[in-house]
Write a protein that holds these residues in place. Structure first.
Motif, mmCIF file in Angstrom:
data_model
loop_
_atom_site.group_PDB
_atom_site.id
_atom_site.type_symbol
_atom_site.label_atom_id
_atom_site.label_comp_id
_atom_site.label_asym_id
_atom_site.label_seq_id
_atom_site.Cartn_x
_atom_site.Cartn_y
_atom_site.Cartn_z
ATOM 1 N N ASP A 1 18.396 7.128 8.799
ATOM 2 C CA ASP A 1 18.455 7.315 7.355
ATOM 3 C C ASP A 1 17.881 6.110 6.608
ATOM 4 N N THR A 2 17.070 5.310 7.308
ATOM 5 C CA THR A 2 16.501 4.099 6.730
ATOM 6 C C THR A 2 14.990 4.249 6.573
ATOM 7 N N TYR A 3 14.512 3.972 5.368
ATOM 8 C CA TYR A 3 13.084 4.023 5.073
ATOM 9 C C TYR A 3 12.504 2.617 4.981
ATOM 10 N N ASN A 4 11.230 2.509 5.388
ATOM 11 C CA ASN A 4 10.454 1.285 5.234
ATOM 12 C C ASN A 4 9.165 1.642 4.499
ATOM 13 N N PHE A 5 8.756 0.764 3.597
ATOM 14 C CA PHE A 5 7.562 0.982 2.804
ATOM 15 C C PHE A 5 6.610 -0.180 3.053
ATOM 16 N N GLY A 6 5.536 0.085 3.793
ATOM 17 C CA GLY A 6 4.554 -0.935 4.131
ATOM 18 C C GLY A 6 3.392 -0.895 3.152
ATOM 19 N N PHE A 7 3.078 -2.030 2.564
ATOM 20 C CA PHE A 7 2.012 -2.126 1.561
ATOM 21 C C PHE A 7 0.803 -2.848 2.144
ATOM 22 N N ASP A 8 -0.377 -2.529 1.619
ATOM 23 C CA ASP A 8 -1.553 -3.337 1.902
ATOM 24 C C ASP A 8 -1.735 -4.312 0.738
ATOM 25 N N ARG A 9 -2.876 -4.941 0.615
ATOM 26 C CA ARG A 9 -3.201 -5.870 -0.478
ATOM 27 C C ARG A 9 -2.305 -7.112 -0.486
ATOM 28 N N ASN A 10 -1.789 -7.531 0.659
ATOM 29 C CA ASN A 10 -0.918 -8.718 0.769
ATOM 30 C C ASN A 10 0.380 -8.589 -0.025
ATOM 31 N N ILE A 11 0.834 -7.364 -0.215
ATOM 32 C CA ILE A 11 2.134 -7.119 -0.846
ATOM 33 C C ILE A 11 3.172 -7.035 0.269
ATOM 34 N N PRO A 12 4.257 -7.800 0.166
ATOM 35 C CA PRO A 12 5.289 -7.733 1.210
ATOM 36 C C PRO A 12 5.877 -6.317 1.327
ATOM 37 N N ASN A 13 6.293 -5.973 2.511
ATOM 38 C CA ASN A 13 6.905 -4.668 2.753
ATOM 39 C C ASN A 13 8.311 -4.611 2.174
ATOM 40 N N ILE A 14 8.757 -3.408 1.879
ATOM 41 C CA ILE A 14 10.155 -3.156 1.522
ATOM 42 C C ILE A 14 10.760 -2.463 2.736
ATOM 43 N N ASN A 15 11.721 -3.096 3.369
ATOM 44 C CA ASN A 15 12.297 -2.558 4.601
ATOM 45 C C ASN A 15 13.799 -2.325 4.454
#
Length: 127
Positions: free
Chosen positions: A66-80
């Motif tokens: 039930d855990t989502y991770n959001f990986g960004f490009d453009r040197n934006i840190p991920n939300i995990n």
């Protein structure tokens, strides 16, 4: 002036988040929402100089349990480690000191997430 601009940007994204249309699928129930979403992304860190101005980017959504991770490009840190609570179809609520909203459905991903002086935004469509 920079702070005013950031606040206006957050307000704009918040309005988009609350007006997003709902779909019947619940992200807590399935992995249907795992995919790439492309659109406008940004990141502001009031504690440092690693801000990323609003521009075209990609967010890769993954899910474990039930855990989502959001990986960004453009040197934006991920939300995990964003926990899902079942029941509001496509809106993710936070079980922490974070503020904001993440809305996801079969076509769209909208993020306004603020914690520890850092703010992520995304207004994306499924790739």
């Amino acid at each position: 002036m920079k702070t005013t601009w950031k606040l206006l940007s957050l307000l704009f994204v918040a309005l988009l988040t609350f007006s997003a249309c709902s779909k019947d699928d619940d992200p807590a129930d399935n992995d249907f929402f795992v995919d790439n979403y492309k659109g406008t992304t940004s990141y502001v860190n009031t504690n440092g100089d690693d801000d990323v101005e609003s521009g075209q980017g990609t967010v890769f959504v993954t899910k474990v349990g039930d855990t989502y991770n959001f990986g960004f490009d453009r040197n934006i840190p991920n939300i995990n480690g964003i926990k899902m609570e079942k029941g509001d179809n496509n809106r993710i609520f936070f079980n922490s000191d974070a503020l904001g909203s993440i809305t996801i459905n079969q076509d769209d991903l909208t993020i306004l997430y603020h914690t520890d002086g850092k703010t992520w935004t995304a207004n994306c469509k499924r790739d």
